[in-house]
Motif scaffolding. Structure first.
Motif, PDB file in Angstrom:
ATOM      1  N   ALA A 149      -5.446  -3.252   7.342  1.00  0.00           N
ATOM      2  CA  ALA A 149      -5.672  -3.292   5.900  1.00  0.00           C
ATOM      3  C   ALA A 149      -6.441  -4.555   5.544  1.00  0.00           C
ATOM      4  O   ALA A 149      -6.131  -5.643   6.047  1.00  0.00           O
ATOM      5  CB  ALA A 149      -4.343  -3.252   5.156  1.00  0.00           C
ATOM      6  N   GLY A 171       4.737  -1.927   0.417  1.00  0.00           N
ATOM      7  CA  GLY A 171       4.374  -0.605  -0.091  1.00  0.00           C
ATOM      8  C   GLY A 171       5.409   0.436   0.267  1.00  0.00           C
ATOM      9  O   GLY A 171       6.604   0.134   0.409  1.00  0.00           O
ATOM     10  N   LEU A 224     -10.708   2.132  -0.157  1.00  0.00           N
ATOM     11  CA  LEU A 224      -9.520   2.902  -0.531  1.00  0.00           C
ATOM     12  C   LEU A 224      -9.703   3.524  -1.911  1.00  0.00           C
ATOM     13  O   LEU A 224     -10.368   2.946  -2.763  1.00  0.00           O
ATOM     14  CB  LEU A 224      -8.290   1.989  -0.517  1.00  0.00           C
ATOM     15  CG  LEU A 224      -7.978   1.325   0.834  1.00  0.00           C
ATOM     16  CD1 LEU A 224      -6.754   0.425   0.699  1.00  0.00           C
ATOM     17  CD2 LEU A 224      -7.774   2.365   1.925  1.00  0.00           C
ATOM     18  N   PRO A 225      -9.147   4.710  -2.131  1.00  0.00           N
ATOM     19  CA  PRO A 225      -8.312   5.505  -1.232  1.00  0.00           C
ATOM     20  C   PRO A 225      -9.130   6.200  -0.144  1.00  0.00           C
ATOM     21  O   PRO A 225     -10.293   6.550  -0.367  1.00  0.00           O
ATOM     22  CB  PRO A 225      -7.661   6.521  -2.178  1.00  0.00           C
ATOM     23  CG  PRO A 225      -8.633   6.683  -3.290  1.00  0.00           C
ATOM     24  CD  PRO A 225      -9.269   5.332  -3.479  1.00  0.00           C
ATOM     25  N   MET A 259       0.839  -1.194   0.000  1.00  0.00           N
ATOM     26  CA  MET A 259       0.000   0.000   0.000  1.00  0.00           C
ATOM     27  C   MET A 259       0.883   1.257   0.000  1.00  0.00           C
ATOM     28  O   MET A 259       1.867   1.318   0.732  1.00  0.00           O
ATOM     29  CB  MET A 259      -0.909   0.015   1.240  1.00  0.00           C
ATOM     30  CG  MET A 259      -1.868   1.212   1.290  1.00  0.00           C
ATOM     31  SD  MET A 259      -2.788   1.337   2.846  1.00  0.00           S
ATOM     32  CE  MET A 259      -3.690  -0.194   2.820  1.00  0.00           C
ATOM     33  N   ARG A 260       0.518   2.215  -0.818  1.00  0.00           N
ATOM     34  CA  ARG A 260       1.219   3.506  -0.823  1.00  0.00           C
ATOM     35  C   ARG A 260       0.523   4.425   0.169  1.00  0.00           C
ATOM     36  O   ARG A 260      -0.664   4.714   0.046  1.00  0.00           O
ATOM     37  CB  ARG A 260       1.215   4.124  -2.217  1.00  0.00           C
ATOM     38  CG  ARG A 260       1.969   3.291  -3.244  1.00  0.00           C
ATOM     39  CD  ARG A 260       1.872   3.878  -4.638  1.00  0.00           C
ATOM     40  NE  ARG A 260       2.514   5.168  -4.735  1.00  0.00           N
ATOM     41  CZ  ARG A 260       1.875   6.331  -4.901  1.00  0.00           C
ATOM     42  NH1 ARG A 260       0.552   6.354  -4.969  1.00  0.00           N
ATOM     43  NH2 ARG A 260       2.531   7.455  -5.001  1.00  0.00           N
ATOM     44  N   ILE A 261       1.276   4.910   1.147  1.00  0.00           N
ATOM     45  CA  ILE A 261       0.716   5.735   2.215  1.00  0.00           C
ATOM     46  C   ILE A 261       1.418   7.086   2.239  1.00  0.00           C
ATOM     47  O   ILE A 261       2.645   7.169   2.087  1.00  0.00           O
ATOM     48  CB  ILE A 261       0.859   5.047   3.584  1.00  0.00           C
ATOM     49  CG1 ILE A 261       0.191   3.673   3.571  1.00  0.00           C
ATOM     50  CG2 ILE A 261       0.272   5.908   4.697  1.00  0.00           C
ATOM     51  CD1 ILE A 261       0.372   2.888   4.859  1.00  0.00           C
ATOM     52  N   ASP A 297      -8.881  -4.049  -0.574  1.00  0.00           N
ATOM     53  CA  ASP A 297      -9.123  -2.721  -1.127  1.00  0.00           C
ATOM     54  C   ASP A 297      -9.868  -1.823  -0.147  1.00  0.00           C
ATOM     55  O   ASP A 297     -10.504  -0.852  -0.531  1.00  0.00           O
ATOM     56  CB  ASP A 297      -9.906  -2.827  -2.442  1.00  0.00           C
ATOM     57  CG  ASP A 297     -11.238  -3.555  -2.260  1.00  0.00           C
ATOM     58  OD1 ASP A 297     -11.511  -4.044  -1.144  1.00  0.00           O
ATOM     59  OD2 ASP A 297     -12.004  -3.628  -3.240  1.00  0.00           O
ATOM     60  N   GLY A 303      -3.045   5.050  -1.454  1.00  0.00           N
ATOM     61  CA  GLY A 303      -4.139   4.260  -0.908  1.00  0.00           C
ATOM     62  C   GLY A 303      -4.672   4.845   0.384  1.00  0.00           C
ATOM     63  O   GLY A 303      -5.871   4.801   0.656  1.00  0.00           O
ATOM     64  N   GLU A 325       2.220  -5.284   5.026  1.00  0.00           N
ATOM     65  CA  GLU A 325       1.527  -5.426   3.746  1.00  0.00           C
ATOM     66  C   GLU A 325       2.401  -5.123   2.528  1.00  0.00           C
ATOM     67  O   GLU A 325       2.017  -5.434   1.399  1.00  0.00           O
ATOM     68  CB  GLU A 325       0.302  -4.495   3.708  1.00  0.00           C
ATOM     69  CG  GLU A 325      -0.636  -4.626   4.896  1.00  0.00           C
ATOM     70  CD  GLU A 325      -1.374  -5.945   4.905  1.00  0.00           C
ATOM     71  OE1 GLU A 325      -1.543  -6.532   3.825  1.00  0.00           O
ATOM     72  OE2 GLU A 325      -1.782  -6.384   5.995  1.00  0.00           O
TER      73      GLU A 325
END
Length: 255
Positions: free
Chosen positions: A154, A55, A176-177, A1-3, A157, A117, A53
């Motif tokens: 998480a 990312g 998400l997002p 996941m991109r945070i 999605d 995300g 997860e």
């Protein structure tokens, strides 16, 4: 996941705040600075999610050039990259701050070809405590948000976010997002390792010129709360004070 985690440079918690003579700013000559505590927990939680997860974690701040120190502190504990919106304006109001952050987030997502995300804010900043920036940003981004969060899981999605209340826990599921406001206590932030500090010193800082909009708000002056002070009652001197001491101990249930 991109945070993405938005952080703020604030006077170190517990420091004595002194204003400039014109009451327009904080006299920072003797102050230390840190990441706002709620946001420090947000950085830690983002790093933990990515460790589980996979990312990346990007940290973003709007502030003076010196705020690079706080960005590097986040990288030292596991953040992947950092973005600084440098500004010499001493105090941005919530409307202008959220607009500048949203503009930067949109540019980052356009450059990288996909949305983050999860965008994380601290529940409120330690200095102004406005509770506004994250909510305003989420609305401008058109993404669901919950605040006061003390747990994130998480789930493909979506995420499950938990909020503590006097009567128990509330559970929210967000597609998400999404955006969340993290509350201090969700975790215990780690200390940076020597290896992390060295990596943070070498890491590049991406800079973007912030979009400075007008919100119609203006600062009149700053005020510090009056000192609470303390009261001392003299019970007496020598043996004459013993009966009064016994009375107090009896009232406290100690004798």
């Amino acid at each position: 996941m991109r945070i993405l985690v938005c952080v703020k440079r604030v006077p170190a918690p517990g420091a004595k705040i002194v204003l400039t003579p014109d009451a327009q700013d904080i006299d920072a000559s003797l102050l230390g600075f840190a990441i706002s505590p709620h946001e420090e927990c947000a950085v830690e939680e983002a790093v933990r999610i990515v460790e589980r997860e996979g990312g990346s974690v990007t940290v973003l701040t709007l502030g003076p050039p010196e705020a690079e120190e706080q960005l590097r502190a986040a990288v030292a504990v596991g953040a992947t990259s950092m973005v600084l919106l440098p500004s010499d304006i001493p105090d941005w109001d919530p409307v202008s701050t959220s607009a500048a952050l949203v503009s930067a987030i949109a540019r980052l997502e356009e450059e990288q070809g996909e949305p983050f995300g999860l965008v994380m804010f601290g529940n409120e900043s330690a200095d102004s405590g406005g509770f506004q920036v994250g909510i305003r940003a989420a609305r401008s981004l058109g993404r669901p948000m919950v605040t006061g969060i003390k747990g994130i899981d998480a789930e493909g999605d979506s995420i499950a976010a938990r909020r503590e209340t006097p009567s128990g826990w509330e559970l929210y599921r967000l597609p998400l997002p999404a955006v969340v406001g993290v509350k201090e206590g969700i975790n215990l932030p780690r200390y940076p390792t020597l290896k992390g500090r060295m990596a943070a010193r070498r890491a590049p800082v991406e800079t973007m010129e912030p979009v400075a909009g007008s919100s119609g708000q203006s600062k009149v002056m700053l005020m510090t709360p009056p000192d609470a002070g303390s009261a001392v009652e003299i019970l007496g001197e020598g043996p004459e004070a013993v009966p009064a001491i016994v009375d107090i101990m009896e009232s406290l249930g100690l004798v």
